[in-house]
Scaffold this active site. Sequence first.
Site, PDB file in Angstrom:
ATOM      1  N   CYS A 131      -5.672  -3.072   2.106  1.00 40.76           N
ATOM      2  CA  CYS A 131      -5.580  -3.154   3.566  1.00 40.76           C
ATOM      3  C   CYS A 131      -6.920  -3.215   4.296  1.00 40.76           C
ATOM      4  CB  CYS A 131      -4.723  -2.000   4.096  1.00 40.76           C
ATOM      5  SG  CYS A 131      -3.999  -2.349   5.722  1.00 40.76           S
TER       6      CYS A 131
ATOM      7  N   LYS B 219      -0.064  -9.224  16.924  1.00 41.65           N
ATOM      8  CA  LYS B 219      -0.976  -8.951  15.807  1.00 41.65           C
ATOM      9  C   LYS B 219      -0.854  -9.995  14.706  1.00 41.65           C
ATOM     10  CE  LYS B 219      -2.413  -5.073  12.840  1.00 41.65           C
ATOM     11  NZ  LYS B 219      -2.084  -3.679  12.448  1.00 41.65           N
TER      12      LYS B 219
ATOM     13  N   LYS C  36      -8.913   2.797  -2.097  1.00 43.42           N
ATOM     14  CA  LYS C  36      -9.329   2.083  -0.890  1.00 43.42           C
ATOM     15  C   LYS C  36     -10.810   2.365  -0.605  1.00 43.42           C
ATOM     16  CE  LYS C  36      -7.025   1.338   3.595  1.00 43.42           C
ATOM     17  NZ  LYS C  36      -5.892   1.885   4.386  1.00 43.42           N
TER      18      LYS C  36
ATOM     19  N   SER D 113       0.077  -2.328   7.085  1.00 38.98           N
ATOM     20  CA  SER D 113      -0.534  -2.553   8.395  1.00 38.98           C
ATOM     21  C   SER D 113       0.536  -2.465   9.473  1.00 38.98           C
ATOM     22  CB  SER D 113      -1.199  -3.934   8.419  1.00 38.98           C
ATOM     23  OG  SER D 113      -1.745  -4.215   9.683  1.00 38.98           O
TER      24      SER D 113
ATOM     25  N   GLU E  52       0.828  -1.204   0.000  1.00 39.01           N
ATOM     26  CA  GLU E  52       0.000   0.000   0.000  1.00 39.01           C
ATOM     27  C   GLU E  52       0.866   1.259   0.000  1.00 39.01           C
ATOM     28  OE1 GLU E  52      -3.447   1.814   3.040  1.00 39.01           O
ATOM     29  OE2 GLU E  52      -2.290   0.027   3.578  1.00 39.01           O
TER      30      GLU E  52
ATOM     31  N   ASN F 239      15.759  17.064  40.500  1.00 37.87           N
ATOM     32  CA  ASN F 239      15.540  17.232  39.068  1.00 37.87           C
ATOM     33  C   ASN F 239      16.650  18.034  38.406  1.00 37.87           C
ATOM     34  OD1 ASN F 239      13.186  15.762  39.101  1.00 37.87           O
ATOM     35  ND2 ASN F 239      11.833  17.529  39.227  1.00 37.87           N
TER      36      ASN F 239
END
Length: 579
Positions: free
Chosen positions: A155, A188, A119, A182, A37, A401
Site C-alpha cells: 500500500c 479517489k 511495510k 486503501s 493488505e 429539544n
Amino acid sequence: MNQIDSTVGDLAANAEAIVHWTRHAVEQGAHVVAFPEMVLTGYPVEDLALRSSFVEASRDALRALAGRLDAEGFGDRPVIVGYLDRSEKAQPRYGQPAGAPQNAGAVLYGGEVALTFAKHHLPNYGVFDEFRYFVPGDTLPVVRVHGIDIALAICEDLWQDGGRVPATCSAGAGLLISINASPYEKEKDDTRLDLVRKRAQEAGCTTAYVAMIGGQDELVFDGDSIVVDKDGEVVARAPQFAEGCVVLDLDLPAAPAAPPSGVVDDGLVIDHVVLSEEPLPAYERELSGGYAERLEDDEEIYSALVVGLRAYAAKNGFRSVLIGLSGGIDSALVAAIACDAVGAENVYGISMPSKYSSDHSKDDAAELARRTGLNLRTVVIEPMFDAYMDALGLTGLAEENLQSRLRGTTLMAVSNQEGQIVLAPGNKSELAVGYSTLYGDSVGAYGPIKDVYKTTIFRLARWRNRAAEERGQVPPIPENSISKPPSAELRPGQVDTDSLPDYDVLDRILELYVDRDTGKDAIVAAGFEEELVTRTLRMVDVAEYKRRQYPPGTKISAKGFGKDRRLPITNRWREAPSG
C-alpha cells in the site's frame, strides 16, 4: 488478484475465505495468487496490534494457512497474503510500539511460509496511525516464479516517493505486486489510477495493485484493483464495490541468471527467494482480465454508503435496523440506503408525530414505507410531551429539544426490546454547525450519512430515484421529501433557514473550513460575506462536544468527523473571534 472482504479479528473466517478464493483462482489457471493488505487479520486492527497475544495468533494462523493450502493441493502456487507480524530484530526503545509489530505480507508456498516482508512506508495522516502501531520493514522482497522475478510492496509503499518502487527498478524485477487496504474517498479512484501508472513507469515493470473490498467501522474499501504495464497503460481494472477475482495473463521478461542482491534504494536489502525457475509454455488462450466501467460520482458515493452500512451491521451481528421516519429528506435517504444494504424486510421505521408535525410529513413517511416495503409503525409522542411539560414547564429551545429527545428515547426503547440497531439520520452540514439534539436525533449505533453534506443528500436522493426509474422500479423516495424546505418541525412553521444559511452556501463554507482547514480570512477572500463566515465558523467551533458523542458513520470524504479531524473540545482558539 482477489479483492475480498475480511473481518478484523476473525482469523478463522478470513483464512477460510483465502482458501476459497485461492481454489477459485487456481481453477481459473492462476500461477500466482494475491490477496489484500492484512487480509488474514482484517484492517485496520488499531490497538490490537499492540497485544502480543493477537500478534502471535496472526503468526500461528499464517503458518496453519500455509499448511492448509498445501493440503488442499495448492502448494505449488505462490499465495501472497497480508497479516500482522512482529520484528525479530527490533530492540525495545522509547517511542517504538511495544512488541515491534509489523504490517506484513507473506508468500506461502509448498506448505511453508517462503518469504515474509513488512511495510516500508508507514502512513501517519488522515485515518492512519501506523507509526503508533508498527515498525517499518527494511527489505525489498523478490520471489522468482517460473523464471520471473516478482517484487512485492504494501500500500503506502506505492503512495510515497522512494523506497520499494525505485528499488524494484534497481533490482530489475519483471512484475511489482502491491497489496493494499486503501480506504474509499470520493474521487479517489482517479488519483489511484494516476498513481499506479506513475509508479509502474518508475519501477520499469508491470505493476499490479490488489485492493480490498468491504467495510470496517467508519471505513469503506471500494476494490478497484488495477494492473498497468511498464508504460503506464491499463491492462486490467476490477469493479468498484464488488468482491471477486481477476485472473489475467501477463507477458513478462525473464529474470537474469544471477539473482539480484545487495542494498538498493533507501537502504533496502534485497531478499530474493527462488520458488521455481522453469518458464511457462506459451498460452493457448489469453485472459485479459477486462476493464470494469467506472461508476458515476453519485452512484459511487451511494454505493459506498450502502457497503459501509451493510458491513457494519453484518460484522457486528445485526440483521435489522430501526429508523425514525420524519418524512424529511435525511431519514428518507437513510431508509433507502438501509433497504439496499440489509433488505426492506429488515428495515423498521417509526413515525413519531408531535403537535407540530405537518400532515404532509406524516404522509411522506407512510409513502416512503409504501414505496420501499419497509415496516412502519406510528408512535404519537404528544402524550409523553405533555407529561414532561406539565412536570417541567419548559420553554423555547428546551421545549423544542424535548421532542427530539422523546423520539430518541422511543427509538432506543424499541431497539432494546426488539434488537434492531438504531440509525442516526444526521448529515455532515448539521453535525458541523451543531444543528442536532444530543440524546435526541443523535442517538443510534451508526450514522450512514454522517459524512455527507446536505446538498449532496439531495443529489443522492435524486440519483437513487432516477436509477430506480431506469431499472423499471418504483423510486424509493417521495418527491415531496426532496422538494419541500427542510425542517425539524419542532415549532410552528419552522424551517432550517431560520437558523442556518442556505445549504448551498453553508456547505461551500464548511468544505473549506472543515475539509480543507482553511482559515476565516481565506474563506472571506474566496467570495463569502464576512459576517456569514464569522457566524458559521463560531457554530462549528462550539459544537465539537456534540460531534464527539455522535455515533460512527461511513467516511466518504478526505476529512470526516472522527479519526480524520481531531480537535480539542476545550479550546479557546477561534478563527472568528466575537466582538
